[in-house]
Design a protein around this motif. Sequence first.
Motif, PDB file in Angstrom:
ATOM      1  N   GLY A  37       0.798  -1.170  -0.009  1.00  0.00           N
ATOM      2  CA  GLY A  37      -0.006  -0.065   0.125  1.00  0.00           C
ATOM      3  C   GLY A  37       0.696   1.362  -0.049  1.00  0.00           C
ATOM      4  O   GLY A  37       0.576   2.245  -0.691  1.00  0.00           O
ATOM      5  N   ASN A  42      -1.576   3.394  -2.352  1.00  0.00           N
ATOM      6  CA  ASN A  42      -3.059   2.750  -2.237  1.00  0.00           C
ATOM      7  C   ASN A  42      -3.326   2.745  -0.923  1.00  0.00           C
ATOM      8  O   ASN A  42      -3.140   1.922   0.157  1.00  0.00           O
ATOM      9  N   ALA A  43      -4.238   4.001  -0.351  1.00  0.00           N
ATOM     10  CA  ALA A  43      -4.602   4.099   0.953  1.00  0.00           C
ATOM     11  C   ALA A  43      -5.409   2.797   1.654  1.00  0.00           C
ATOM     12  O   ALA A  43      -5.289   2.502   2.638  1.00  0.00           O
ATOM     13  N   THR A  44      -6.157   2.292   0.635  1.00  0.00           N
ATOM     14  CA  THR A  44      -7.096   0.865   1.178  1.00  0.00           C
ATOM     15  C   THR A  44      -6.140  -0.186   1.504  1.00  0.00           C
ATOM     16  O   THR A  44      -6.294  -0.631   2.762  1.00  0.00           O
ATOM     17  N   CYS A  45      -5.036  -0.538   0.891  1.00  0.00           N
ATOM     18  CA  CYS A  45      -4.130  -1.460   1.350  1.00  0.00           C
ATOM     19  C   CYS A  45      -3.091  -1.301   2.411  1.00  0.00           C
ATOM     20  O   CYS A  45      -3.064  -1.839   3.266  1.00  0.00           O
ATOM     21  N   ALA A  47      -4.330   0.857   4.651  1.00  0.00           N
ATOM     22  CA  ALA A  47      -5.159   1.081   6.039  1.00  0.00           C
ATOM     23  C   ALA A  47      -5.256  -0.611   6.397  1.00  0.00           C
ATOM     24  O   ALA A  47      -5.622  -0.970   7.663  1.00  0.00           O
ATOM     25  N   ILE A  48      -5.767  -1.481   5.617  1.00  0.00           N
ATOM     26  CA  ILE A  48      -5.999  -2.750   5.997  1.00  0.00           C
ATOM     27  C   ILE A  48      -4.766  -3.462   6.664  1.00  0.00           C
ATOM     28  O   ILE A  48      -4.873  -4.241   7.574  1.00  0.00           O
TER      29      ILE A  48
END
Length: 62
Positions: A37, A42-45, A47-48
Amino acid sequence: MPLLALVLAVFALGFEQLIQWQFGAMGVVGLALLTIGVKARNATCTAIGSIILVLLLTGPGQ
């Protein structure tokens, strides 16, 4: 330069083994998602991966 790359690779592998020893396979998955991420922006990766690592660090019932 090759010596620096070798030292960094050894450090990265050692850190990954430490995470896997301490937190198991989910720790490696969380670290991989966080790294991917950040590199891909990539903010989603990110954050997860961060959430997985935080949940593993806090542990059950704490």
